[in-house]
Design a protein around this motif. Structure first.
Motif, PDB file in Angstrom:
ATOM      1  N   GLU A  81       0.904  -1.047  -0.093  1.00  0.00           N
ATOM      2  CA  GLU A  81       0.145  -0.046   0.004  1.00  0.00           C
ATOM      3  C   GLU A  81       0.839   1.294   0.011  1.00  0.00           C
ATOM      4  OE1 GLU A  81      -3.540   0.943   0.101  1.00  0.00           O
ATOM      5  OE2 GLU A  81      -3.377  -1.037  -1.018  1.00  0.00           O
ATOM      6  N   LEU A  82       1.896   1.175   0.681  1.00  0.00           N
ATOM      7  CA  LEU A  82       2.954   2.422   0.714  1.00  0.00           C
ATOM      8  C   LEU A  82       3.651   2.434  -0.589  1.00  0.00           C
ATOM      9  CD1 LEU A  82       3.585   4.497   3.124  1.00  0.00           C
ATOM     10  CD2 LEU A  82       5.348   3.167   3.387  1.00  0.00           C
ATOM     11  N   VAL A  83       4.295   1.315  -1.033  1.00  0.00           N
ATOM     12  CA  VAL A  83       4.851   1.179  -2.462  1.00  0.00           C
ATOM     13  C   VAL A  83       4.096   1.798  -3.372  1.00  0.00           C
ATOM     14  CG1 VAL A  83       5.531  -0.262  -4.152  1.00  0.00           C
ATOM     15  CG2 VAL A  83       6.278  -0.696  -1.823  1.00  0.00           C
ATOM     16  N   ARG A  84       2.807   1.590  -3.215  1.00  0.00           N
ATOM     17  CA  ARG A  84       1.823   2.060  -4.277  1.00  0.00           C
ATOM     18  C   ARG A  84       1.620   3.609  -4.334  1.00  0.00           C
ATOM     19  NH1 ARG A  84      -4.445   1.149  -2.907  1.00  0.00           N
ATOM     20  NH2 ARG A  84      -5.266   2.918  -4.228  1.00  0.00           N
ATOM     21  N   LYS A  85       1.700   4.091  -3.316  1.00  0.00           N
ATOM     22  CA  LYS A  85       1.604   5.784  -3.165  1.00  0.00           C
ATOM     23  C   LYS A  85       2.971   6.410  -3.026  1.00  0.00           C
ATOM     24  CE  LYS A  85      -1.737   5.145   0.774  1.00  0.00           C
ATOM     25  NZ  LYS A  85      -1.551   4.615   2.061  1.00  0.00           N
ATOM     26  N   THR A  86       3.766   5.643  -3.077  1.00  0.00           N
ATOM     27  CA  THR A  86       5.370   6.401  -3.087  1.00  0.00           C
ATOM     28  C   THR A  86       6.128   6.098  -4.404  1.00  0.00           C
ATOM     29  OG1 THR A  86       6.495   4.635  -1.891  1.00  0.00           O
ATOM     30  CG2 THR A  86       5.522   6.292  -0.502  1.00  0.00           C
ATOM     31  N   GLY A  87       5.911   4.875  -5.053  1.00  0.00           N
ATOM     32  CA  GLY A  87       6.647   4.581  -6.273  1.00  0.00           C
ATOM     33  C   GLY A  87       7.990   4.000  -5.958  1.00  0.00           C
ATOM     34  N   MET A  88       8.027   3.374  -4.668  1.00  0.00           N
ATOM     35  CA  MET A  88       9.306   2.790  -4.244  1.00  0.00           C
ATOM     36  C   MET A  88       9.245   1.351  -4.947  1.00  0.00           C
ATOM     37  SD  MET A  88       9.811   2.981  -0.241  1.00  0.00           S
ATOM     38  CE  MET A  88       8.005   2.897   0.286  1.00  0.00           C
ATOM     39  N   ARG A  89      10.659   1.090  -5.207  1.00  0.00           N
ATOM     40  CA  ARG A  89      10.898  -0.387  -5.639  1.00  0.00           C
ATOM     41  C   ARG A  89      10.405  -1.426  -4.834  1.00  0.00           C
ATOM     42  NH1 ARG A  89      13.297  -1.460 -10.423  1.00  0.00           N
ATOM     43  NH2 ARG A  89      14.229  -3.530 -10.080  1.00  0.00           N
ATOM     44  N   HIS A 147      -0.107 -11.070  -3.663  1.00  0.00           N
ATOM     45  CA  HIS A 147      -0.385  -9.757  -3.705  1.00  0.00           C
ATOM     46  C   HIS A 147       0.256  -8.770  -5.033  1.00  0.00           C
ATOM     47  CE1 HIS A 147      -2.480  -9.265   0.029  1.00  0.00           C
ATOM     48  NE2 HIS A 147      -1.498  -9.597   0.529  1.00  0.00           N
ATOM     49  N   ILE A 148       1.648  -9.670  -5.230  1.00  0.00           N
ATOM     50  CA  ILE A 148       2.575  -8.902  -6.002  1.00  0.00           C
ATOM     51  C   ILE A 148       2.154  -8.601  -7.323  1.00  0.00           C
ATOM     52  CG2 ILE A 148       5.172  -9.111  -7.085  1.00  0.00           C
ATOM     53  CD1 ILE A 148       4.249  -9.900  -3.324  1.00  0.00           C
ATOM     54  N   PRO A 149       1.818  -9.878  -8.288  1.00  0.00           N
ATOM     55  CA  PRO A 149       1.200  -9.741  -9.352  1.00  0.00           C
ATOM     56  C   PRO A 149      -0.066  -8.798  -9.408  1.00  0.00           C
ATOM     57  CG  PRO A 149       1.009 -11.809  -8.840  1.00  0.00           C
ATOM     58  CD  PRO A 149       1.846 -11.205  -7.799  1.00  0.00           C
ATOM     59  N   ALA A 150      -0.871  -8.882  -8.506  1.00  0.00           N
ATOM     60  CA  ALA A 150      -2.158  -8.022  -8.430  1.00  0.00           C
ATOM     61  C   ALA A 150      -1.821  -6.597  -8.266  1.00  0.00           C
ATOM     62  CB  ALA A 150      -3.040  -8.345  -7.098  1.00  0.00           C
ATOM     63  N   TYR A 151      -0.761  -6.059  -7.412  1.00  0.00           N
ATOM     64  CA  TYR A 151      -0.533  -4.985  -7.254  1.00  0.00           C
ATOM     65  C   TYR A 151       0.387  -4.360  -8.671  1.00  0.00           C
ATOM     66  CZ  TYR A 151      -2.098  -3.585  -2.673  1.00  0.00           C
ATOM     67  OH  TYR A 151      -2.935  -3.176  -1.570  1.00  0.00           O
ATOM     68  N   VAL A 152       1.165  -5.185  -9.252  1.00  0.00           N
ATOM     69  CA  VAL A 152       1.696  -4.637 -10.327  1.00  0.00           C
ATOM     70  C   VAL A 152       0.840  -4.534 -11.528  1.00  0.00           C
ATOM     71  CG1 VAL A 152       3.159  -5.564 -12.373  1.00  0.00           C
ATOM     72  CG2 VAL A 152       4.016  -5.913 -10.046  1.00  0.00           C
ATOM     73  N   ARG A 153      -0.144  -5.153 -11.666  1.00  0.00           N
ATOM     74  CA  ARG A 153      -1.126  -5.077 -12.803  1.00  0.00           C
ATOM     75  C   ARG A 153      -2.190  -4.148 -12.435  1.00  0.00           C
ATOM     76  NH1 ARG A 153      -4.654  -9.474 -15.978  1.00  0.00           N
ATOM     77  NH2 ARG A 153      -6.677  -8.105 -16.443  1.00  0.00           N
ATOM     78  N   THR A 154      -2.481  -3.731 -11.274  1.00  0.00           N
ATOM     79  CA  THR A 154      -3.559  -2.953 -10.955  1.00  0.00           C
ATOM     80  C   THR A 154      -2.853  -1.387 -10.688  1.00  0.00           C
ATOM     81  OG1 THR A 154      -4.797  -4.507  -9.682  1.00  0.00           O
ATOM     82  CG2 THR A 154      -5.557  -2.387  -9.373  1.00  0.00           C
ATOM     83  N   PHE A 155      -1.611  -1.192 -10.124  1.00  0.00           N
ATOM     84  CA  PHE A 155      -1.341   0.052 -10.007  1.00  0.00           C
ATOM     85  C   PHE A 155       0.183   0.100 -10.513  1.00  0.00           C
ATOM     86  CE2 PHE A 155      -3.671  -1.575  -5.968  1.00  0.00           C
ATOM     87  CZ  PHE A 155      -4.663  -0.738  -6.045  1.00  0.00           C
ATOM     88  N   GLY A 156       0.643  -0.685 -11.416  1.00  0.00           N
ATOM     89  CA  GLY A 156       1.872  -0.484 -11.982  1.00  0.00           C
ATOM     90  C   GLY A 156       3.062  -0.363 -11.228  1.00  0.00           C
TER      91      GLY A 156
END
Ligand code: TYD
Length: 333
Positions: free
Chosen positions: A102-110, A151-160
């Motif tokens: 959730e934090l990665v999604r907001k901040t763009g961290m790897r 979670h990982i493929p879902a966050y990659v697909r949904t949020f890039g």
């Protein structure tokens, strides 16, 4: 680069944090310091240690200030403990991984999720697991790891998000909490205590030296493609009984210490990883032979008795050991 290493006071996490520091990176560790997290693993470094839980979004947010990447090692890691009781395992893996993402999604961290070959399940009949194979976990521990991975493929697909998964094989080396096969048998052998081999001892694991594992994870952090999974295996498939005999030889222990005890329920017979993808895409390969790695590991435990004596004499460890092994050893063959 400033990097947050979660679970960085544990075995593989602390080796990885120190490796990044040696490479000139700015490292901060977030660790809950449960029974196996040990601040002494970071002694002599300049690494900042923040005590906190990956399920706590505020703690994670504070710890990641200024960070460009998260590498997640935080986990409950022991199959036998998951069989004795697994409630925390699911929470750490599923809720914890999601909190980080959730934090990665907001901040763009790897983001790198450190996972395990155990999510592929038992390969008793041969072959090697590839990254595209289905998840088929057998123990509460490996189910929890697989759940976190989802979670990982879902966050990659949904949020890039820029996230990858590594799936490592059985890892060994200095500073490993003495509940896993190699550190348990090594320290027991040095104390002339029995070595409790589950079942016939013919189960096969693919052994990976901790520095080789960390080199693979570092390659994924720096060069992994978003959404990809990378297997990181040692390429040394050895039966448990051969590992045990090697430890007996290196420690000079009495071979009669080796005892066959009641098997682990649901015990996977064999794991094996195909690591062609990491070799081809990341130019990563393990370099430490099993013979050298085991000799270095046994030497480390021999020279660092205070590190493991303080663990093994503690109340928590003794209670676990009694629960896991007392009856097994009484009925040993
Ligand atoms: P372990 O180190 O617990 O790793 P994993 O379960 O993740 O593979 O165990 C490695 C192998 O050694 C596994 O086949 C179980 C076996 N084993 C024993 O025979 N006796 C023991 O006391 C332990 C801890 C493991």
């Amino acid at each position: 680069m400033r990097v947050l290493v979660t679970g960085g006071a544990g075995f593989i996490g602390s080796h990885f944090a120190k490796r990044l520091e040696r490479a000139g990176e700015d490292v901060v560790v977030l660790d809950k310091l449960t029974y196996s997290g040990n601040p002494a693993n970071l002694d002599g470094t300049g690494i900042e240690l923040v005590v906190g839980d990956i399920c706590d979004s505020q703690a994670v947010e504070r710890a990641t200030e200024g960070c460009e990447a998260i590498v997640n090692f935080a986990a409950d890691t022991h199959v036998d403990r998951s069989i004795l009781g697994a409630t925390d395992f699911g929470r750490t893996e599923f809720v914890g991984t999601q909190t980080l993402l959730e934090l990665v999604r907001k901040t763009g961290m790897r983001y790198v999720q450190v996972s395990t070959d155990e999510v592929y399940g038992d390969l008793e009949t041969g072959g090697s697991s590839r990254e595209t194979d289905p998840l088929c976990p057998s123990s509460p521990y490996s189910v929890a790891k697989a759940a976190g991975d989802l979670h990982i493929p879902a966050y990659v697909r949904t949020f890039g998000v820029q996230a990858c998964i590594t799936r490592g094989s059985n890892t060994y080396g200095p500073n490993q909490y003495p509940e896993k096969l190699i550190p348990l048998f090594t320290t027991n052998a040095l104390d002339a205590e029995p070595l409790p081999l589950y079942g016939d001892g013919r189960q096969v694991r693919d052994w990976l030296y901790v520095e080789d594992h960390c080199a693979g994870i570092e390659a994924v952090l720096r060069r992994g493609r978003a959404g990809e999974i990378y297997n990181i295996g040692g390429g040394h498939e050895v039966e448990n009984i051969e590992v045990a005999k090697g430890i007996v030889e290196l420690t000079g222990a009495d071979p009669t210490l080796l005892q066959h005890v009641e098997d682990r329920p649901g015990h996977d017979r064999r794991y094996s990883l195909s690591c062609e993808k990491a070799k081809q895409e990341l130019d990563w390969e393990p370099v430490v032979s099993f013979a050298d790695g085991l000799a270095q590991t046994v030497a480390w435990y021999r020279e660092n008795r205070p590190w493991w004596d303080s663990i093994k004499s503690g109340e928590h460890y003794r209670a676990y050991y009694e629960r896991q092994y007392a009856e097994r050893l009484e009925n040993a063959e």
